[in-house]
Design an enzyme around this catalytic site. Structure first.
Site, PDB file in Angstrom:
ATOM      1  N   LEU A 237      26.678  30.209  24.757  1.00  0.00           N
ATOM      2  CA  LEU A 237      27.087  30.957  25.954  1.00  0.00           C
ATOM      3  C   LEU A 237      28.247  31.875  25.582  1.00  0.00           C
ATOM      4  O   LEU A 237      29.411  31.474  25.561  1.00  0.00           O
ATOM      5  CB  LEU A 237      27.479  29.995  27.070  1.00  0.00           C
ATOM      6  CG  LEU A 237      26.413  28.954  27.471  1.00  0.00           C
ATOM      7  CD1 LEU A 237      26.892  28.139  28.666  1.00  0.00           C
ATOM      8  CD2 LEU A 237      25.081  29.623  27.776  1.00  0.00           C
ATOM      9  N   ASP A 238      27.915  33.122  25.316  1.00  0.00           N
ATOM     10  CA  ASP A 238      28.896  34.087  24.814  1.00  0.00           C
ATOM     11  C   ASP A 238      29.843  34.517  25.925  1.00  0.00           C
ATOM     12  O   ASP A 238      29.414  34.853  27.042  1.00  0.00           O
ATOM     13  CB  ASP A 238      28.163  35.308  24.252  1.00  0.00           C
ATOM     14  CG  ASP A 238      29.114  36.385  23.785  1.00  0.00           C
ATOM     15  OD1 ASP A 238      29.806  36.153  22.779  1.00  0.00           O
ATOM     16  OD2 ASP A 238      29.179  37.445  24.442  1.00  0.00           O
ATOM     17  N   ALA A 239      31.153  34.508  25.597  1.00  0.00           N
ATOM     18  CA  ALA A 239      32.194  35.020  26.506  1.00  0.00           C
ATOM     19  C   ALA A 239      32.110  34.410  27.894  1.00  0.00           C
ATOM     20  O   ALA A 239      32.476  35.037  28.895  1.00  0.00           O
ATOM     21  CB  ALA A 239      32.117  36.547  26.581  1.00  0.00           C
TER      22      ALA A 239
END
Length: 583
Positions: A237-239
């Site tokens: 889960l990016d950023a």
């Protein structure tokens, strides 16, 4: 538990999630839509609580889909061939960085989430890698490209997309918003309804998605289902920490953000019991650890404090901050673990070192890295001032010098010591491909792209790499040494990601830890000891309190160590793994 029982259990959890995130929405309708989109009305598993989905044999590699290039061949084919020929039996999984069509930020400005960048290959190439290795893929949830169809629809005021993005007012006081960039937070765009201002945490090509609109959440449920069908096992889960916005606050780590992570976890684990969520939250330690929740959010969290602390320890010769940090790290509950890395496609983040290193220590580290050819990316403070956000440098070149001495001939030794230490820590280790290959700074790529992070995003031509890996090169020496370490680690029950870990207090020049597996049939005690200085260190074995009733063996060399007397002599940046064997 039957499938019907599992589905009811899931519905109960989803209702609770939805009512927290969207109190004004019809929770029942949203829950049914999510279950249908995930196919959970047809097949639904009951997850086993606190089950470890990993063991000491797990080790990941991080790479772009085009980190390796070969004329006339799709880059994903080239990467797969390298994994099979050079990494089988060493690497259990691979994180392929965003392989979707994109417009900037080397993939993290996603144009289309359900397509593969045609310059890399096709979905069948991704799925082929997933059949041979555990596949981690990015779910870029906070933002998407300004060139996406969603954003085009937003500007044309049509669906899907019209209400998919966060709008703001230039008159708002947004000074409290925490973000890792110095660009303007709001970007002006022209729509059919006139000028609007959209929220851009990272860049004006990366427009933040509006999760207040449940349709955006449903889009990502569709995407998750598609990735599972293509063989993705680990969802990064990016950023994600920036996901939910509340005007007047930091817009970081809000309760709705944590609840959305819990919702994703509920959906994924009921759809695929072996699937894993990992949160990419490059923030101070306490906030980062909060993404474990009560073992009901992320399975894994990035150990973001490790890269700056370990680098600082090796270039300063002082283990104090590293040891203090490890003493304060809580043991991960079963069913959760740390994701350990020292280098990645991004720089060496400095926010996770806040409170662990002083401002002066951080400034000294930044200055040394600049002397080693590194660059610095900055973040804006609310006061209008700036602070270093990350150091952009290849890890191999980061080990080129030490404080107060310059280049001293110990670059390779420091580099290997760093990885030997990472491999011994509680958690799952991950190697950036350019660390495995000891790739130096790519200054030409920086000049061409005008982006600091490009310095550590070299693209190897296959024939160039074959030549670099010839006998006698530092690339081959390091690659083979690291592979041997990884194989040896995989044989030690005490290196299970959740085996117990205790610090050893050996003085400022040394770092040590004790790992213990108490699993029946796989009991093992192991000591890992490191010289972080450029001087030979003498360690009296008596200080280690070795059990004289056991035979102690150095795992990497095979040498037997007597527990009764003598000293352990550690040359500069040497390391050893001592394992106990019953007499």
């Amino acid at each position: 538990m039957t499938g019907g029982d599992a589905q009811q259990h899931l519905k109960d959890k989803l209702y609770a999630h939805v009512e927290h995130i969207y109190p004004a929405e019809n929770a029942g309708e949203l829950v049914e839509k999510m279950i249908a989109l995930m196919g959970l009305n047809q097949r639904c598993f009951m997850p086993e609580l606190h089950k470890n989905l990993w063991d000491e044999g797990d080790c990941l590699m991080i790479a772009y889909g085009d980190s390796l290039l070969k004329e006339g061949e799709w880059p994903l084919h080239t990467l797969h061939d390298f994994l099979r020929s050079e990494c089988r039996g060493v690497i259990s999984g691979v994180h392929i960085l965003p392989f979707y069509p994109w417009s900037s930020d080397d993939g993290f400005s996603v144009i289309n989430y359900v397509e593969v960048n045609p310059a890399l290959g096709e979905w069948q190439d991704v799925s082929a890698i997933a059949r041979d290795f555990d596949l981690m893929a990015d779910l870029v949830v906070n933002h998407c490209s300004s060139r996406s169809q969603w954003f085009e629809n937003y500007k044309q005021r049509r669906h899907p997309g019209k209400d998919y993005f966060v709008e703001g007012d230039p008159q708002w006081d947004l000074s409290a918003v925490v973000r890792p960039r110095t660009s303007d937070l709001l970007a002006e765009v022209q729509t059919l309804d006139g000028k609007r201002h959209v929220w851009c945490t990272f860049s004006h090509d990366q427009v933040d998605l509006n999760f207040r609109n449940p349709d955006v959440l449903l889009e990502f449920v569709r995407i998750i289902r598609h990735y599972l069908d293509q063989g993705v096992k680990i969802f990064r889960l990016d950023a994600v920490a920036f996901l939910w916005k509340e005007v007047g606050g930091s817009c970081l780590n809000l309760s709705q953000t944590h609840e959305i992570v819990r919702l994703f976890r509920s959906l994924v684990e009921h759809a695929a019991p072996d699937a894993i969520l990992i949160t990419e939250t490059n923030i101070p330690l306490r906030e980062n650890l909060a993404y474990f929740g009560n073992a009901n959010e992320a399975h894994l969290v990035y150990n973001f404090s490790l890269p700056p602390l370990l680098l600082n320890a090796l270039v300063s010769g002082d283990s104090a901050a590293l040891t203090n940090w490890m003493m304060g790290m809580p043991a991960a509950q079963d069913g959760t673990s740390y994701f350990n890395f020292i280098a990645s496609h991004d720089g060496i983040g400095l926010r996770p070192a806040e409170g662990l290193l002083s401002d002066a220590e951080i400034d000294d580290l930044v200055a040394l890295m600049q002397r080693s050819g590194g660059l610095v990316s900055w973040r804006a403070l609310g006061s209008g001032a700036s602070r270093p956000y990350e150091i952009n440098i290849s890890l191999f070149d980061a080990m080129r010098q030490r404080q107060g001495a310059g280049e001293d001939g110990f670059q390779e030794a420091r580099f290997l010591c760093a990885h030997a230490l990472m491999l011994a820590l509680q958690g799952i280790p991950a190697f950036y491909i350019h660390s495995l290959l000891a790739t130096p700074n790519d200054e030409q790529r920086v000049a061409h792209s005008n982006h600091n992070r490009a310095i550590n995003r070299h693209q190897w031509q296959a024939d160039e790499l074959a030549s670099a890996l010839s006998e006698g090169s530092h690339h081959r020496r390091i690659f083979e040494t690291l592979k041997a370490m990884i194989r040896r680690r995989a044989q030690q029950p005490a290196f299970h990601p959740n085996a117990a870990q205790y610090p050893l207090h050996l003085g400022s020049a040394l770092f040590g830890l004790r790992r213990e597996s108490v699993v029946e049939g796989a009991e093992q005690t192991l000591l890992a000891i490191y010289n972080l200085s450029a001087d030979t260190q003498r360690l009296p074995l008596a200080e280690l309190n070795l059990d004289a009733g056991l035979r102690w063996r150095e795992l990497l060399s095979g040498a037997e160590i007597g527990a009764e007397r003598g000293d352990l002599m550690l040359p500069p940046y040497a390391y050893c793994w001592l394992a106990a064997e019953a007499e």
